[in-house]
Design an enzyme around this catalytic site. Sequence first.
Site, short mmCIF file in Angstrom:
data_model
loop_
_atom_site.label_atom_id
_atom_site.label_comp_id
_atom_site.label_asym_id
_atom_site.label_seq_id
_atom_site.Cartn_x
_atom_site.Cartn_y
_atom_site.Cartn_z
N ARG A 1 0.86 -1.17 0.00
CA ARG A 1 0.00 0.00 0.00
C ARG A 1 0.90 1.23 0.00
NH1 ARG A 1 -3.90 2.40 4.84
NH2 ARG A 1 -4.69 4.16 3.61
N HIS A 2 0.54 2.23 -0.79
CA HIS A 2 1.35 3.44 -0.91
C HIS A 2 1.66 4.06 0.46
CE1 HIS A 2 -1.99 6.12 0.15
NE2 HIS A 2 -2.75 5.31 -0.58
N ASN B 1 -4.11 11.60 3.68
CA ASN B 1 -4.09 10.68 4.83
C ASN B 1 -3.72 11.47 6.09
OD1 ASN B 1 -2.60 8.03 2.88
ND2 ASN B 1 -4.74 8.26 3.46
N GLY C 1 -9.95 8.73 -1.89
CA GLY C 1 -10.51 8.04 -3.04
C GLY C 1 -9.64 8.20 -4.27
N ARG D 1 0.47 8.93 -5.83
CA ARG D 1 0.98 8.42 -4.55
C ARG D 1 1.42 6.97 -4.66
NH1 ARG D 1 -4.56 9.31 -4.15
NH2 ARG D 1 -5.91 7.66 -3.33
N GLU E 1 -7.63 3.57 -6.08
CA GLU E 1 -8.40 3.47 -4.84
C GLU E 1 -9.89 3.48 -5.16
OE1 GLU E 1 -9.18 2.44 -2.10
OE2 GLU E 1 -7.98 3.61 -0.68
N MET F 1 -13.51 4.70 -5.37
CA MET F 1 -14.00 6.06 -5.58
C MET F 1 -15.07 6.36 -4.52
SD MET F 1 -16.05 8.54 -6.98
CE MET F 1 -17.27 7.94 -8.14
N TYR F 2 -14.78 7.38 -3.69
CA TYR F 2 -15.66 7.68 -2.56
C TYR F 2 -16.76 8.69 -2.88
CZ TYR F 2 -13.40 4.98 1.11
OH TYR F 2 -12.94 3.95 1.91
N ARG G 1 -17.68 3.05 4.72
CA ARG G 1 -16.26 2.73 4.65
C ARG G 1 -15.96 1.23 4.73
NH1 ARG G 1 -12.50 5.67 8.62
NH2 ARG G 1 -10.98 4.88 7.10
N ARG G 2 -16.71 0.50 5.52
CA ARG G 2 -16.27 -0.84 5.89
C ARG G 2 -17.23 -1.98 5.53
NH1 ARG G 2 -11.99 0.84 5.77
NH2 ARG G 2 -10.38 0.93 7.40
#
Length: 382
Positions: free
Chosen positions: A89-90, A96, A103, A139, A193, A195-196, A220-221
């Site tokens: 993971r970046h 962050n 996203g 990123r 990632e 898309m949010y 989110r989860r």
Amino acid sequence: MAMGASWMQSKIGDFGSNTTLKEHHLSLLLKCDGFDKTSSRRINWPLQISKNKMSKFCSSLCDPITSTLQKKTNEPLSMANESTLVIIRHGESMWNEKNLFTGCVDVPLTRKGVEEAIEAGKRISTMPFDIVYTSALVRSQMTAMLALTQHCCQKVPIIIHNENEEAKIWSQIYSQETKNESIPVVKAWQLNERMYGDLQGLNKQETAEIFGKEQVYKWRRTYEVRPPNGESLEMCLQRAVAFFKDNIEPQLMAGKHVMVVAHANSLRSIIMYLDNLTPQEVINLELSTGVPMLYIYKDGKFIRRGSPAGPNEAGVYAYTSNLAVYKEKYDEMLQVTPKRRSKSTRISTLLHGLISKLHYHNPIMKHSDQSTCSFTLTFTKL
């Protein structure tokens, strides 16, 4: 395990061809369970490598599939039943750090993220890589590039541009020698990632205060719930896993060693496929920024081996015989010095290093490899 013996035999042969004959040699006899034949190769001792040969040999180690060194035999090098996959993971991004929903917004790494990428590179600096995949977001690409600056090969990572015919022509490399000293980096939007949607750019804590922690948790989860105008994890999985199956898995099947640098949710999706996780299991999976995870692809199966140890630790290389021998040969190369040591000390060091690395067991290992291999070492005076 037969393939491990074959690879060990060929690489010892390559290494021996770059040494100077002295009074003694070391012979390794391999006999693997389920493999009736034994094979041996001679390593001239002590090892003497000049600086220019060291660079060439390091490149060969880091790219065992496309080695430019000439083998003493005409036997083909076959590793098609075992290869390595490293996923990362970046490193920490600037959003962050600010606790914002990122996203598919294209933001760079923080200073901490840069340091995480470099540290990740150090942890995988002596592992072989043939090709790298990243998302289309900066990123992810920054993390991959920074990690590869730490690699022992000192090969140049080059982003492949296939957007259109003009991009292909303009980025063409016309020197085969230059190509051999490069590692292709493939960008893929499918690894982006999740898309949010309408949440992108919003502060996570403030969003939870407005909509409620329970609602934000669902966005989110959970596996199937979509944030407003965004993707669910299930939708992210469909594109990421489809790309992995169509593009990355065939590379692993061909024996290539692959690194994938992407994002929390696209990597969750791929790990769900690799580890056969349920939707409930995958939503509880947390991935730290900048921490590499190793998988072995062997006989059509993915075996998770946890996070590679640091560059001075041998544990990760003992997961398979191939990686154990790879690390042994690289360590020998680094330990070569002009100073002469007594024959007994030199032999003792080699034997101790080989045995300790091949039989090291890392406690982080989740699954055990059922294949076993026994080694017999003999010392003979010429």
